[in-house]
Design an enzyme around this catalytic site. Structure first.
Site, short mmCIF file in Angstrom:
data_model
loop_
_atom_site.label_atom_id
_atom_site.label_comp_id
_atom_site.label_asym_id
_atom_site.label_seq_id
_atom_site.Cartn_x
_atom_site.Cartn_y
_atom_site.Cartn_z
CG HIS A 82 -1.80 1.05 1.30
ND1 HIS A 82 -3.08 1.21 0.43
CD2 HIS A 82 -1.68 2.34 2.09
CE1 HIS A 82 -3.36 2.59 0.86
NE2 HIS A 82 -2.75 3.07 1.70
CG ASP A 161 -11.44 4.44 6.58
OD1 ASP A 161 -11.00 5.30 7.07
OD2 ASP A 161 -11.35 4.39 5.44
NE ARG A 168 -9.31 11.60 9.17
CZ ARG A 168 -8.53 10.67 8.58
NH1 ARG A 168 -8.97 9.45 7.98
NH2 ARG A 168 -7.25 11.07 8.17
CB SER A 183 -7.80 6.06 7.84
OG SER A 183 -8.45 5.97 6.43
CE LYS A 187 -8.84 2.74 3.70
NZ LYS A 187 -9.09 4.48 3.50
N1 URA Z 1 -5.38 7.22 2.89
C1 URA Z 1 -6.53 6.77 3.66
O1 URA Z 1 -7.06 5.78 3.10
N2 URA Z 1 -6.88 7.24 4.58
C2 URA Z 1 -6.28 8.30 5.02
O2 URA Z 1 -6.63 8.97 6.17
C3 URA Z 1 -5.14 8.96 4.51
C4 URA Z 1 -4.89 8.61 3.31
#
Ligand code: URA
Length: 434
Positions: A82, A161, A168, A183, A187
């Site tokens: 990621h 999220d 946010r 966050s 995932k």
């Molecule tokens: N990418 C995400 O998935 N979440 C964040 O808070 C920042 C970048």
């Protein structure tokens, strides 16, 4: 429990319990806690921060808010990769088939681009017919048979999220370390991989502007992963200039293909070899980093990485003949050279600005609804540290609209900084957090 008391506790700077965090996440996801109370809590978290334990509890509450993908029927150690997001970041397109060609199964969920950062799915759609709409059965079958499968973000992965991130985004509470770490990791954990290699970007094109902040974010994510038994490694890499030379969907796909043909730009190759080696070590294919690197180089040289990319594109309904003949990929009508007006060393190429210039040419989305133009973008001709003379070509603009190209020309000149002395001393890889 009352949401008012949870907000007050965090406002006073106290540590929230697991139950209080779960109460907030559940209530906000099911709609019983309104946006205004959730916003107040997020702002209190922003100012008073979260402890390591609170961050881990928030992550797991978001993981448990939706589906968890079960990858156990895919053989081998599943390693995910990621990136925290950058400009010109086409790493996944060449890295994932390369590691898959060495026997490390890749079952990956990728996203689309928004704002100045691109998304892997958009880029891969430059292959005619390419689709991430695989049934769960085909996703597992492809991962087992050819070692690589890619899907889009399914609706019910970490829905908490999704809701919290949207809030946010409009309440100036995105750039908090615990909120970003939880966050991303919620995932990744819900997506089911056994190990996770994180590419944490640092620089003006990244969320984290300093190496110290990026290291802190990497450390927080590695701690979260480790606490739920996922081997997690964080690589801190430079995003103070675009990665490689190409920015824009089809253009980036061509650069990724060129890497697998042995002609990759130096920085992209170094990043692919670094992340790839850690993926192979996590996947128990290589016993150490150096061995992983040798294996990756071998599969670039013998063409096995490129063959795997073709198999992958075909398995996802794309036209794999585009890999051998990249002239079939979408092409812009105009290609315009941007010429230097000064002489000296390139000391900076503002990554975020280049992401925005490419987006304005049509390569990215201003809003979720924007339709992107796969053909357009920018190909740099020079990088940081290069010496240039007046009239040298700095970059090529690929555009389908001359008006947009003229604006891009001016913006590019403003965002490549030329100085008398060579001040380039920024490394590509800053650090690795294990
Ligand atoms: N990418 C995400 O998935 N979440 C964040 O808070 C920042 C970048």
């Amino acid at each position: 429990m009352r949401m008012y008391d949870v907000i007050l506790k965090k406002r006073k700077g106290e540590e929230l319990s697991k139950e209080e965090i779960e109460f907030f996440v559940k209530g906000f996801t099911n709609g019983s806690i309104p946006d205004y109370q959730a916003s107040a809590l997020l702002m209190a978290i922003f100012f008073n921060k979260m402890s390591k334990k609170e961050t881990a509890d928030l992550t797991m509450a978001m993981v448990n808010s939706g589906d968890k993908i079960d990858l156990s029927s895919i053989k081998g150690v599943k390693v995910d990769k990621h990136s925290t997001g950058g400009v010109g970041d086409k790493t996944s397109i060449c890295l994932t088939p390369l590691v898959a060609s060495l026997g490390a199964p890749v079952a990956k969920m990728s996203g689309r681009g928004l704002g100045h950062t691109g998304g892997t799915i958009d880029k891969l759609e430059a292959f005619d017919g390419f689709s991430v709409e695989l049934s769960e059965e085909d996703f597992i079958k492809n991962a087992n048979n050819i070692g690589i499968a890619l899907t889009g973000q399914t609706g019910n992965i970490a829905p908490a999220d999704k809701k919290i991130y949207a809030l946010r985004d409009v309440t100036a509470t995105v750039d908090n370390l615990s909120l970003i770490a939880s966050s991303i990791m919620s995932k990744k954990i819900a997506s089911g991989a056994d190990a996770i290699v994180l590419d944490v970007k640092v620089g003006d094109g990244a969320f984290m502007k300093t190496p110290e902040a990026a290291k802190e974010l990497a450390r927080a994510m590695v701690d979260i992963g480790t606490s739920v038994n996922r081997k997690t490694i964080g690589v801190i890499s430079d995003m103070d200039q675009p990665l490689g030379y190409a920015i824009g969907n089809s253009l980036e796909v061509i650069e990724a293909i060129e890497l697998l043909k042995g002609n990759g730009p130096k920085d992209l190759l170094e990043l692919v070899l670094t992340l790839g080696s850690y993926m192979l070590v996590c996947g128990k294919i290589a016993s150490n980093f150096e061995e992983g690197k040798e294996l990756l180089i071998k599969n670039i040289e013998n063409g096995k990485g490129l063959e795997k990319l073709k198999e992958f594109v075909e398995a996802q309904y794309g036209d794999s003949s585009f890999v051998d003949d990249t002239s079939k990929l979408p092409k812009a009508e105009y290609v315009i050279a941007v010429k230097a007006k000064d002489e000296g060393y390139i000391s900076k190429i503002n990554a975020e600005a280049f992401g925005i210039i490419a987006m304005e040419l049509g390569a990215g989305r201003e809003t979720k609804e924007s339709v992107i133009d796969l053909a357009v973008g920018i190909v740099l001709n020079k990088k940081r540290g290069d010496y240039i003379k007046e009239g040298d070509v700095l970059a090529y603009i690929h555009s389908n609209d001359m008006r947009k190209a003229e604006k891009a020309n001016n913006d590019i000149l403003k965002n490549i900084i030329i100085t008398k002395d060579n001040t380039n001393n920024i490394p590509l890889i800053y650090d690795v957090i294990e």
